[in-house]
Write an enzyme that holds these catalytic residues in place. Structure first.
Site, PDB file in Angstrom:
ATOM      1  N   LYS A  36      27.200   3.638  10.510  1.00  0.00           N
ATOM      2  CA  LYS A  36      26.986   4.403   9.556  1.00  0.00           C
ATOM      3  C   LYS A  36      27.720   5.356   8.756  1.00  0.00           C
ATOM      4  CE  LYS A  36      22.378   5.330  10.190  1.00  0.00           C
ATOM      5  NZ  LYS A  36      21.218   6.075  10.998  1.00  0.00           N
ATOM      6  N   LYS A  94      22.967  -4.385  10.459  1.00  0.00           N
ATOM      7  CA  LYS A  94      21.399  -3.743   9.823  1.00  0.00           C
ATOM      8  C   LYS A  94      21.506  -3.796   8.661  1.00  0.00           C
ATOM      9  CE  LYS A  94      20.522   0.248  12.352  1.00  0.00           C
ATOM     10  NZ  LYS A  94      20.882   1.472  12.301  1.00  0.00           N
TER      11      LYS A  94
END
Length: 258
Positions: A36, A94
């Site tokens: 991320k 995700k």
């Protein structure tokens, strides 16, 4: 895709190749490496080449997860982004449903993601992620996520916190509500993932309620700082040791009660 269902899995989120190499040093203590970009949001998306480099940096037996971002209600845009993450080497995809204000919008987004990703890689694992502090940003209710994930064909439902201001998962969704989230996810044959400034002190509750995946960053960073701190292999090992301790204690409690 259902594996290690009875074990709480540890997902660690490096934001650079250098941090991924630190994760590789602690590979025996973690289960999933999550890519991320924290400076772009709670589920900020990193660059495709970073995903590829992190995939190459960590052991082949460790799944790599990638966040697609805190996404708007733009199903086509999000589907393309999700496919990009899969092509770049992520097996867990995700999606933060930040801009979806109704369950129907969230389902629309996630159905596009599921099709785009699984047409390319059928064994990919798609995670529909909502926010424990949804009331602060106006997105879908946390307890709607398991049904959104089920109806869209996703593999897991997740909660994180959208605003990283020192408040934590349990500040917004108390343990009894998290337990209901996990129950709903399991009822729908989904894995339940929980994150949001999770600390070692939360592991007892997370274990008790049957969480499948716990996601952390700050708890294993130097100084507990998810932005300025860097992931430390020894902190990953210590966090895993606490997870294992709570798992043993809970198992003993259940055995004694049966």
């Amino acid at each position: 895709m259902r594996w290690k269902e009875c074990t709480l899995l540890l997902l660690i989120s490096p934001d650079s190749v250098e941090e991924a190499l630190d994760c590789a040093k602690a590979a025996e203590h973690l289960d999933i490496v999550d890519v991320k970009k924290p400076d772009e949001g709670s589920l900020g998306a990193n660059f495709p080449w970073i995903i590829r480099e992190i995939r190459d940096a960590v052991p082949a037996d460790k799944p790599v997860s990638a966040t697609v971002g805190d996404v708007p209600y733009k199903p086509g845009t999000v589907a393309q982004a999700a496919l990009g993450a899969a092509v770049s080497g992520a097996t867990y995809i995700k999606v933060g449903l930040y801009g979806c204000t109704t369950p129907d919008q969230a389902i629309d987004v996630m159905r596009g993601v599921v099709r785009a990703v699984k047409d390319y890689r059928p064994d990919a694992f798609v995670v529909a992620s909502g926010y424990a502090d949804a009331h602060r940003i106006g997105c879908v209710n946390p307890l709607a996520l398991p049904d959104i994930a089920r109806r869209s064909g996703s593999d897991a439902a997740m909660l994180d916190t959208a605003i990283k201001d020192g408040t934590r998962l349990f500040d917004h969704v108390p343990p009894d509500v998290c337990a209901e989230f996990v129950r709903l996810a399991h009822e729908a044959d989904l894995l339940a993932a929980l994150a949001g400034s999770v600390k070692a002190g939360d592991l007892g509750e997370l274990t008790r309620i049957g969480t499948d995946i716990v996601g952390v960053r700050g708890a294993v960073c130097e100084g507990g700082d998810r932005n300025a701190g860097r992931i430390q292999p020894e902190l990953v090992a210590a966090f895993r040791a606490e997870m294992d301790r709570h798992a043993r204690e809970y198992a003993a409690t259940v055995a004694a009660a049966s």
